[in-house]
Design a protein around this motif. Structure first.
Motif, mmCIF file in Angstrom:
data_model
loop_
_atom_site.group_PDB
_atom_site.id
_atom_site.type_symbol
_atom_site.label_atom_id
_atom_site.label_comp_id
_atom_site.label_asym_id
_atom_site.label_seq_id
_atom_site.Cartn_x
_atom_site.Cartn_y
_atom_site.Cartn_z
ATOM 1 N N ALA A 265 -14.705 -6.648 26.093
ATOM 2 C CA ALA A 265 -15.377 -5.758 25.149
ATOM 3 C C ALA A 265 -14.427 -5.298 24.047
ATOM 4 N N VAL A 266 -13.162 -5.083 24.390
ATOM 5 C CA VAL A 266 -12.168 -4.692 23.380
ATOM 6 C C VAL A 266 -11.928 -5.841 22.402
ATOM 7 N N ARG A 267 -11.870 -7.052 22.920
ATOM 8 C CA ARG A 267 -11.599 -8.212 22.069
ATOM 9 C C ARG A 267 -12.782 -8.556 21.164
ATOM 10 N N HIS A 268 -13.996 -8.315 21.645
ATOM 11 C CA HIS A 268 -15.199 -8.716 20.911
ATOM 12 C C HIS A 268 -16.095 -7.503 20.656
ATOM 13 N N TYR A 269 -15.487 -6.421 20.227
ATOM 14 C CA TYR A 269 -16.210 -5.153 20.119
ATOM 15 C C TYR A 269 -17.316 -5.162 19.069
ATOM 16 N N ASN A 270 -17.271 -6.108 18.144
ATOM 17 C CA ASN A 270 -18.300 -6.176 17.105
ATOM 18 C C ASN A 270 -19.363 -7.236 17.391
ATOM 19 N N ASP A 271 -19.307 -7.844 18.554
ATOM 20 C CA ASP A 271 -20.262 -8.902 18.910
ATOM 21 C C ASP A 271 -21.203 -8.390 20.000
ATOM 22 N N PRO A 272 -22.423 -7.961 19.642
ATOM 23 C CA PRO A 272 -23.357 -7.406 20.639
ATOM 24 C C PRO A 272 -23.687 -8.389 21.753
ATOM 25 N N HIS A 273 -23.689 -9.695 21.451
ATOM 26 C CA HIS A 273 -24.040 -10.687 22.471
ATOM 27 C C HIS A 273 -22.970 -10.737 23.571
ATOM 28 N N VAL A 274 -21.720 -10.678 23.163
ATOM 29 C CA VAL A 274 -20.636 -10.627 24.148
ATOM 30 C C VAL A 274 -20.699 -9.330 24.943
ATOM 31 N N LEU A 275 -21.022 -8.225 24.274
ATOM 32 C CA LEU A 275 -21.112 -6.937 24.958
ATOM 33 C C LEU A 275 -22.247 -6.927 25.980
ATOM 34 N N VAL A 276 -23.336 -7.612 25.662
ATOM 35 C CA VAL A 276 -24.436 -7.718 26.626
ATOM 36 C C VAL A 276 -23.962 -8.422 27.886
ATOM 37 N N GLU A 277 -23.304 -9.566 27.697
ATOM 38 C CA GLU A 277 -22.811 -10.329 28.845
ATOM 39 C C GLU A 277 -21.780 -9.536 29.638
ATOM 40 N N SER A 278 -20.916 -8.807 28.938
ATOM 41 C CA SER A 278 -19.879 -8.032 29.625
ATOM 42 C C SER A 278 -20.458 -6.874 30.425
ATOM 43 N N SER A 279 -21.588 -6.335 29.954
ATOM 44 C CA SER A 279 -22.166 -5.149 30.596
ATOM 45 C C SER A 279 -23.103 -5.480 31.748
ATOM 46 N N CYS A 280 -23.546 -6.728 31.847
ATOM 47 C CA CYS A 280 -24.510 -7.100 32.889
ATOM 48 C C CYS A 280 -23.883 -7.040 34.280
ATOM 49 N N GLY A 281 -24.625 -6.487 35.216
ATOM 50 C CA GLY A 281 -24.207 -6.492 36.617
ATOM 51 C C GLY A 281 -23.189 -5.451 36.995
ATOM 52 N N LEU A 282 -22.905 -4.496 36.110
ATOM 53 C CA LEU A 282 -21.915 -3.460 36.424
ATOM 54 C C LEU A 282 -22.556 -2.166 36.891
ATOM 55 N N GLU A 283 -23.851 -1.983 36.670
ATOM 56 C CA GLU A 283 -24.495 -0.708 36.968
ATOM 57 C C GLU A 283 -24.485 -0.392 38.457
ATOM 58 N N ASP A 284 -24.590 -1.426 39.293
ATOM 59 C CA ASP A 284 -24.608 -1.191 40.740
ATOM 60 C C ASP A 284 -23.311 -0.574 41.239
ATOM 61 N N SER A 285 -22.227 -0.808 40.491
ATOM 62 C CA SER A 285 -20.929 -0.291 40.944
ATOM 63 C C SER A 285 -20.500 0.958 40.199
ATOM 64 N N ILE A 286 -21.325 1.429 39.255
ATOM 65 C CA ILE A 286 -20.895 2.561 38.430
ATOM 66 C C ILE A 286 -20.722 3.822 39.253
ATOM 67 N N GLN A 287 -21.456 3.981 40.345
ATOM 68 C CA GLN A 287 -21.334 5.174 41.174
ATOM 69 C C GLN A 287 -19.964 5.263 41.820
ATOM 70 N N GLU A 288 -19.337 4.100 42.000
ATOM 71 C CA GLU A 288 -18.016 4.095 42.627
ATOM 72 C C GLU A 288 -16.925 4.553 41.664
ATOM 73 N N ILE A 289 -17.282 4.745 40.377
ATOM 74 C CA ILE A 289 -16.287 5.152 39.391
ATOM 75 C C ILE A 289 -15.873 6.602 39.584
ATOM 76 N N ASN A 290 -16.632 7.380 40.359
ATOM 77 C CA ASN A 290 -16.323 8.796 40.545
ATOM 78 C C ASN A 290 -15.795 9.047 41.954
ATOM 79 N N PRO A 291 -14.559 8.620 42.257
ATOM 80 C CA PRO A 291 -14.007 8.836 43.575
ATOM 81 C C PRO A 291 -13.692 10.303 43.807
ATOM 82 N N SER A 292 -13.463 10.650 45.048
ATOM 83 C CA SER A 292 -13.105 12.027 45.364
ATOM 84 C C SER A 292 -11.763 12.362 44.741
ATOM 85 N N GLU A 293 -11.511 13.665 44.561
ATOM 86 C CA GLU A 293 -10.328 14.103 43.840
ATOM 87 C C GLU A 293 -9.030 13.588 44.445
#
Length: 302
Positions: A265-293
């Motif tokens: 996403a950093v390399r292709h930040y102006n290309d929405p098509h690349v951003l779509v591909e990069s963002s797919c399939g990450l939502e299921d793991s987003i809850q794990e981004i908030n670990p305990s303190e």
């Protein structure tokens, strides 16, 4: 311009002489990281994931511990440095020049004077001109950024939240504030620059140089709360040269996939098509981004 001012390399012309002023070399080294993602890691496994994903650099930090937070254990840095080929960054406490000396002696490629660690000196930052390696420092506004550059910072990171919760609101606010101040400066008459510099408590020559360049005179990265490809692309589209991603991204369900997606996403930040591909399939793991303190490793920054 004073001889110890920052160096303009974006337009291919140096304001300072690299042979006389090593700071110009450090600015150039830091700018080699432009367009990349820097990942915070706490062990060799995470470092290899970041390297394989294409990160431009890694910042070595220790897992959160009770009490005073200091620089990472030198043995940890050595263990990671040996098998990893990308540049290594390590944090030192604000004002603690001896920690910086140790890190430089180990052979790190860059030192982050980190406000997230315990503050060693409440009044004085490290004189970064005394070191061979480049330094990274935090800013929340233009005046703070230019004061750090005067002290010898070769890279500025616009800082947001540091709790590892994936909230980019504070960072966006600080980044837009810096960009707004630069735009205001660009539209000023030359005679108004001196009053602007006084108001911001910033070195006048660096304020003039920022006006001339239309941006900060050193590389500017964004840090804090970046956990998705969209977050990373947003920072780039807002005008940053690169991003820092915190250690919390490694606590997702698929750290390899998430880290690679952020780098792309950093390399292709102006290309929405690349951003779509990069963002797919990450939502299921987003809850794990908030670990305990007790699992969160904060960024090290000035």
């Amino acid at each position: 311009m004073e001889e110890d001012s920052a160096m303009t390399v974006y337009n291919g012309s140096a304001i300072t002489d690299a042979k006389k002023n090593p700071f110009s070399i450090k600015v150039g080294l830091a700018q080699m990281l432009r367009g990349g993602a820097i990942l915070e890691v706490t062990n060799l496994q995470q470092a290899k994931i970041a390297e394989d994903a294409g990160a431009c650099s890694i910042m070595v930090a220790e897992p959160t511990r009770q009490g005073i937070r200091r620089m990472p254990d030198p043995s940890l840095i050595k263990d990671i440095k040996r098998p990893v080929s990308i540049p290594i960054i390590a944090p030192a406490r604000v004002g603690h020049f001896v920690e910086a000396q140790i890190l430089e002696a180990i052979g790190v490629d860059c030192v982050d004077e980190s406000e997230i660690l315990a503050t060693e000196d409440e009044d004085n930052f490290i004189n970064k001109h005394n070191f061979r390696c480049p330094f990274i420092c935090r800013c929340q506004n233009l005046g703070e950024a230019l004061r750090r550059v005067r002290e010898g910072a070769a890279m500025i990171r616009t800082q947001g939240e540091v709790l590892g919760h994936g909230n980019i609101a504070e960072k966006v606010r600080n980044l837009r504030n810096v960009m707004k101040e630069v735009r205001v400066l660009n539209n000023m008459d030359e005679d108004e620059v001196f009053a602007f510099a006084k108001k911001k408590a910033a070195p006048c020559d660096l304020v003039a140089q920022t006006k001339q360049m239309g941006r900060l005179p050193v590389a500017q990265f964004a840090a804090g709360g970046i956990v998705t490809p969209a977050d990373a692309a947003l920072m780039m589209q807002l005008g940053c040269d690169g991003i820092f991603a915190g250690n919390e991204v490694f606590y997702s369900a698929e750290p390899n996939k998430r880290v690679r997606a952020i780098v792309q996403a950093v390399r292709h930040y102006n290309d929405p098509h690349v951003l779509v591909e990069s963002s797919c399939g990450l939502e299921d793991s987003i809850q794990e981004i908030n670990p305990s303190e007790d699992r969160i490793q904060h960024f090290g920054r000035d």
